[in-house]
Design a protein around this motif. Structure first.
Motif, PDB file in Angstrom:
ATOM      1  N   GLY A 529      -2.005   7.094   3.242  1.00 51.70           N
ATOM      2  CA  GLY A 529      -0.410   7.276   2.624  1.00 51.70           C
ATOM      3  C   GLY A 529      -0.552   8.393   1.951  1.00 51.70           C
ATOM      4  N   PHE A 530      -1.119   9.428   1.846  1.00 54.12           N
ATOM      5  CA  PHE A 530      -0.910  11.193   0.650  1.00 54.12           C
ATOM      6  C   PHE A 530      -0.408  12.103   2.130  1.00 54.12           C
ATOM      7  N   GLU A 531       1.023  12.405   1.725  1.00 48.81           N
ATOM      8  CA  GLU A 531       1.904  13.560   3.286  1.00 48.81           C
ATOM      9  C   GLU A 531       0.319  14.772   2.541  1.00 48.81           C
ATOM     10  N   SER A 532       0.346  15.082   1.646  1.00 50.01           N
ATOM     11  CA  SER A 532      -0.062  16.625   0.799  1.00 50.01           C
ATOM     12  C   SER A 532      -1.600  16.337   1.256  1.00 50.01           C
ATOM     13  N   PRO A 533      -2.493  16.890   2.119  1.00 52.54           N
ATOM     14  CA  PRO A 533      -4.142  16.755   1.938  1.00 52.54           C
ATOM     15  C   PRO A 533      -4.444  17.533   0.443  1.00 52.54           C
ATOM     16  N   SER A 534      -3.676  18.423   0.361  1.00 48.70           N
ATOM     17  CA  SER A 534      -4.208  19.055  -1.390  1.00 48.70           C
ATOM     18  C   SER A 534      -3.802  17.852  -1.965  1.00 48.70           C
ATOM     19  N   TYR A 535      -2.940  17.217  -2.188  1.00 47.07           N
ATOM     20  CA  TYR A 535      -2.729  15.900  -2.931  1.00 47.07           C
ATOM     21  C   TYR A 535      -4.022  15.206  -3.293  1.00 47.07           C
ATOM     22  N   PHE A 536      -4.157  14.917  -2.163  1.00 44.55           N
ATOM     23  CA  PHE A 536      -5.693  13.627  -1.797  1.00 44.55           C
ATOM     24  C   PHE A 536      -6.808  14.230  -2.286  1.00 44.55           C
TER      25      PHE A 536
END
Length: 560
Positions: A529-536
């Motif tokens: 559910g993380f659209e952004s890999p950096s946020y993950f």
């Protein structure tokens, strides 16, 4: 708890803001969307207190989204973000009474301060607003007796069209058209305080009616009635002049209206708890019904309320069309006793048995047996009738519970004395009190088991939907809870926040995929559910102390 919806077509901005606000101590239920259309779908079903939106997005702009969200939730506060400083946008934002107009280049601190200011306004409004007093001022405009009689007749199965055309019905005009379909839903107070007077109860019911009316958009019309002094019933139709709930074919989108009503009931429930001091549960009908179907629909709603009283949570919002076997049951009817006082005591006993209140139930049982003993000699037939009515209360309590053969053996129903002219009242009292104790003990066990099943159901839904919407509102919908109440209920029962469990589940799933699959980090991020890999990556580092890649490399070395 306030609900914040973050909208931007740049996932990094949405995820970054979400992460920032998750780390704050504010009580916020965070929702996110990557387009205006996605945000609007959320707003159609869930109350939004604060909207943070980009202005420039593909398709529908942020300014258009503001109009749509404010239609559903007029009290929603708005913070607009933009990468441009055009005067035209700023001017339009001011016209829409937007709280803040922020350039993205100003940074997260400016957005943080703007959100903090909005939350401060919410708290000030909460302190200053006395909705009970405002609602009480409207008691003088309660529905005329004629309209009340009309809807009472509909609830017991009278034909709506004939009732509306009756010659004697020449009173106030109705807000809805009884000749067309409408949605029906009902509300009941979960528990009344001891010794609350009838007039006080009716005052609260009228206040609930007015609270609902205050939250209802002008484009939706509704009539309401208090049935049998205990059940609030609403009949709802969209305004024919509005296209808000219209399908592409031109017909009414009843499902969309049901979703919106369910979302709107949350702030109504919260206001009832905060301003009126009562918790109230709602049952929403199965969709559009016609006048001739009202009686049957209401019978189903009453049956659900009875089951909810046994197994359900407080402040429930139950969709009759989607309710599972937990809430299904048939109404059990029996004749009322001839004496008012005896009838009151039977109802009180039923209430104590439902609550598992062993002390009060046992004391009232002894009192009722004493009444029977004193009244049987002068009137044997009446005494016999009342005795079996007393037994019926116990049997009804047992019939509403799911008990095992072992429990049935312990209760020893067959050994309960048959009423005779020379009844052994001491033995009867002893048997009934023992029966009372066993029912209350089983009730307490069932309540505890039911609470744990709710938590298990929440956990199962979270674990099966790690890559989907796991907002508090969505999870609450699965277990028929008010979202705000679910948050408190979960923490009270488990000692932790629901968001902590969700983060822990996502972390564990990520660790498992990093160790046992060849999926790339960005693929794992999307699955969770993380659209952004950096946020993950930022999330994973915060949870484990290392980046996903570092964790995988360490796991590989240990495996070798």
């Amino acid at each position: 708890m306030f609900r914040l919806l973050i909208v931007d077509d740049e996932p990094a901005i949405v995820d970054g803001l979400q992460q920032h606000f998750q780390e704050e101590e504010w009580e916020l239920d965070l929702c996110k969307a990557y387009s205006a259309d996605e945000a609007l779908e959320i707003a159609k079903r869930t109350k939004i207190d604060l909207l943070i939106s980009d202005i420039r997005m593909p398709g529908k702009s942020g300014l258009q989204l503001v109009d749509d969200v404010l239609f559903y939730w007029p009290s929603c506060r708005v913070i607009l973000l933009t990468g441009h400083s055009e005067f035209d946008y700023a001017y339009k934002a001011i016209q829409k009474n937007v709280d803040s107009y922020i350039l993205k280049m100003e940074g997260i601190d400016v957005i943080h301060k703007a959100v903090s200011a909005v939350l401060g306004k919410f708290e000030e409004e909460r302190r200053n607003l006395n909705m009970l007093k405002r609602a009480s001022l409207k008691l003088t405009v309660a529905e005329p007796l004629l309209k009340k009689e009309l809807f009472e007749a509909l609830l017991i199965g009278d034909n709506a069209a004939n009732a509306g055309r009756s010659e004697w019905y020449d009173g106030p005009s109705l807000l809805i058209d009884l000749g067309k379909p409408f949605i029906m839903f009902s509300g009941m107070v979960d528990h009344w305080q001891e010794k609350m007077t009838y007039m006080k109860k009716m005052e609260i019911y009228y206040s609930v009616q007015n609270l609902f009316a205050e939250h209802l958009p002008l484009q939706i019309k509704a009539e309401t009635v208090i049935h049998d002094r205990s059940v609030l019933c609403w009949f709802v139709q969209p305004d024919t002049a509005s296209t808000r709930f219209t399908e592409e074919t031109g017909g009414t989108d009843w499902q969309a209206l049901v979703y919106y009503l369910k979302g709107m009931l949350e702030p109504v429930q919260n206001s009832c708890r905060n301003e009126l001091g009562v918790s109230i549960s709602f049952v929403v009908g199965r969709g559009a019904v016609k006048g001739n179907e009202i009686g049957k629909e209401f019978d189903l709603i009453k049956a659900v309320f009875k089951q909810r009283a046994v197994f359900g949570p407080e402040m429930a919002v139950i969709d009759l069309d989607k309710s599972d076997e937990w809430f299904k049951g048939e109404t059990r009817k029996y004749a009322a006793p001839p004496a008012v006082e005896f009838n009151k005591k039977l109802h009180a006993l039923e209430k104590f048995l439902d609550e598992g209140n062993e002390k009060e139930a046992a004391g009232l049982t002894a009192d009722l047996v004493s009444v029977l003993k004193n009244e049987t000699n002068p009137n044997y037939v009446m005494g016999k009738e009342r005795y079996y009515m007393l037994l019926l209360v116990y049997l009804s309590a047992l019939n509403s519970m799911d008990f095992s053969d072992k429990s049935l053996h312990e209760i020893r129903i067959a050994s309960i004395s048959v009423f005779e002219s020379q009844a052994e009242w001491g033995t009867i009292e002893e048997q009934l009190i023992r029966l009372c104790e066993l029912i209350c003990q089983m009730k307490k066990e069932q309540i505890e088991n039911s609470e744990h099943r709710i938590v298990e159901r929440v956990h199962r839904f979270v674990n099966e939907n790690l890559g989907n919407d796991l907002s508090l509102a969505r999870i609450a919908e699965v277990v028929y809870f008010n979202p705000s109440y679910l948050s408190r209920f979960y923490k009270q029962l488990t000692g932790r926040n629901l968001s902590d469990y969700i983060n822990e589940a996502r972390k564990n799933a990520a660790m498992d995929m990093l160790m046992h699959t060849q999926l790339k980090v960005n693929e794992i991020a999307l699955k969770l559910g993380f659209e952004s890999p950096s946020y993950f990556t930022s999330f994973f580092r915060k949870m484990t102390g290392s980046s996903p890649q570092e964790f995988r490399e360490t796991a590989v070395r240990r495996g070798k």
